[in-house]
Write a protein that holds these residues in place. Sequence first.
Motif, mmCIF file in Angstrom:
data_model
loop_
_atom_site.group_PDB
_atom_site.id
_atom_site.type_symbol
_atom_site.label_atom_id
_atom_site.label_comp_id
_atom_site.label_asym_id
_atom_site.label_seq_id
_atom_site.Cartn_x
_atom_site.Cartn_y
_atom_site.Cartn_z
ATOM 1 N N ALA A 185 0.828 -1.203 0.000
ATOM 2 C CA ALA A 185 0.000 0.000 0.000
ATOM 3 C C ALA A 185 0.863 1.254 0.000
ATOM 4 O O ALA A 185 0.546 2.251 -0.671
ATOM 5 C CB ALA A 185 -0.926 -0.010 1.217
ATOM 6 N N ALA A 186 1.974 1.218 0.739
ATOM 7 C CA ALA A 186 2.879 2.365 0.778
ATOM 8 C C ALA A 186 3.501 2.623 -0.588
ATOM 9 O O ALA A 186 3.693 3.782 -0.986
ATOM 10 C CB ALA A 186 3.971 2.134 1.824
ATOM 11 N N GLU A 187 3.818 1.557 -1.311
ATOM 12 C CA GLU A 187 4.365 1.731 -2.656
ATOM 13 C C GLU A 187 3.343 2.386 -3.577
ATOM 14 O O GLU A 187 3.686 3.252 -4.387
ATOM 15 C CB GLU A 187 4.796 0.371 -3.225
ATOM 16 C CG GLU A 187 6.077 -0.175 -2.626
ATOM 17 C CD GLU A 187 7.280 0.687 -2.964
ATOM 18 O OE1 GLU A 187 7.417 1.081 -4.144
ATOM 19 O OE2 GLU A 187 8.078 0.975 -2.050
ATOM 20 N N GLU A 188 2.089 1.994 -3.441
ATOM 21 C CA GLU A 188 1.054 2.617 -4.268
ATOM 22 C C GLU A 188 0.840 4.072 -3.848
ATOM 23 O O GLU A 188 0.620 4.943 -4.701
ATOM 24 C CB GLU A 188 -0.257 1.831 -4.149
ATOM 25 C CG GLU A 188 -1.403 2.404 -4.976
ATOM 26 C CD GLU A 188 -1.101 2.504 -6.462
ATOM 27 O OE1 GLU A 188 -1.636 3.434 -7.109
ATOM 28 O OE2 GLU A 188 -0.321 1.667 -6.986
ATOM 29 N N ALA A 189 0.921 4.348 -2.554
ATOM 30 C CA ALA A 189 0.818 5.733 -2.096
ATOM 31 C C ALA A 189 1.951 6.577 -2.667
ATOM 32 O O ALA A 189 1.755 7.743 -3.036
ATOM 33 C CB ALA A 189 0.836 5.786 -0.566
ATOM 34 N N ALA A 190 3.133 5.988 -2.761
ATOM 35 C CA ALA A 190 4.263 6.702 -3.364
ATOM 36 C C ALA A 190 4.002 6.983 -4.836
ATOM 37 O O ALA A 190 4.352 8.052 -5.346
ATOM 38 C CB ALA A 190 5.544 5.885 -3.197
ATOM 39 N N GLU A 191 3.372 6.038 -5.522
ATOM 40 C CA GLU A 191 3.015 6.255 -6.930
ATOM 41 C C GLU A 191 2.061 7.435 -7.061
ATOM 42 O O GLU A 191 2.063 8.145 -8.060
ATOM 43 C CB GLU A 191 2.359 4.999 -7.513
ATOM 44 C CG GLU A 191 3.295 3.822 -7.715
ATOM 45 C CD GLU A 191 4.270 4.047 -8.855
ATOM 46 O OE1 GLU A 191 3.860 4.655 -9.859
ATOM 47 O OE2 GLU A 191 5.440 3.634 -8.708
ATOM 48 N N GLN A 192 1.260 7.659 -6.030
ATOM 49 C CA GLN A 192 0.311 8.774 -6.031
ATOM 50 C C GLN A 192 0.904 10.043 -5.419
ATOM 51 O O GLN A 192 0.207 11.035 -5.223
ATOM 52 C CB GLN A 192 -0.966 8.369 -5.288
ATOM 53 C CG GLN A 192 -1.714 7.211 -5.939
ATOM 54 C CD GLN A 192 -3.025 6.888 -5.227
ATOM 55 O OE1 GLN A 192 -3.673 7.764 -4.651
ATOM 56 N NE2 GLN A 192 -3.422 5.623 -5.267
#
Length: 220
Positions: free
Chosen positions: A70-77
């Motif tokens: 989830a943190a990786e996806e948050a970084a993508e955003q």
Amino acid sequence: MNDAAASGPTSPVSPDRPVLDVWCDLQCPDCATALADVRALRERFGDRLEIRLRHFPLTKHKHAYAAAQAAEEAAEQGQGWPYIEALLARTAELGKHGEKVLLDVAGELGLDAEEIDTALVDGRHLLAVDADQAEGKAIGVTGTPTYEIGGERLDGGKSQEGCAPGSRRSPNGCWPGRTPQRADATAARPPAPVGPVRPRWPVGGARQRIGFHIRYAVVR
């Protein structure tokens, strides 16, 4: 996940700046405590130091692996660090309620929670998380938080009260092989609330050593 990836576009920085890797489990309360020192280092050295969060979800924390994705996806955003900090502030809640907390935090930060949910389902960030963990194991990381700079590994958890044997706040710590001591009158007291508490780094401990290695790397 480095500062730029976690926070969105930033101004150009020198490619020769030293790199501090922070190996972290996002369900680990001791990693939450260590955030104060990460912030202090970022404020002190600014663009002269690159700080990278590296994922090391521990098997004892059943939601840490999903939290890393989830943190990786948050970084993508473009909200990696804010998401990480918000999540680490709620490690107990994450342990109790699981992936719902991952989506709640995303919504509170204005992220696309549905996209984070989709990322958890389709596993688009599995390889990134697995690669971090494999690299950590290769250099001898066994618990969190662990720091690495200039080829030297600094086991932050060994210098923190929260990872000490018998600690009331985290009796088993986030390190393997640490068992709680026999209960006594002190241990029977209710745990102190976990808030913005700085780690108890002893003189000559990991915090001082991190600062020394960063100063050396910056000025050499």
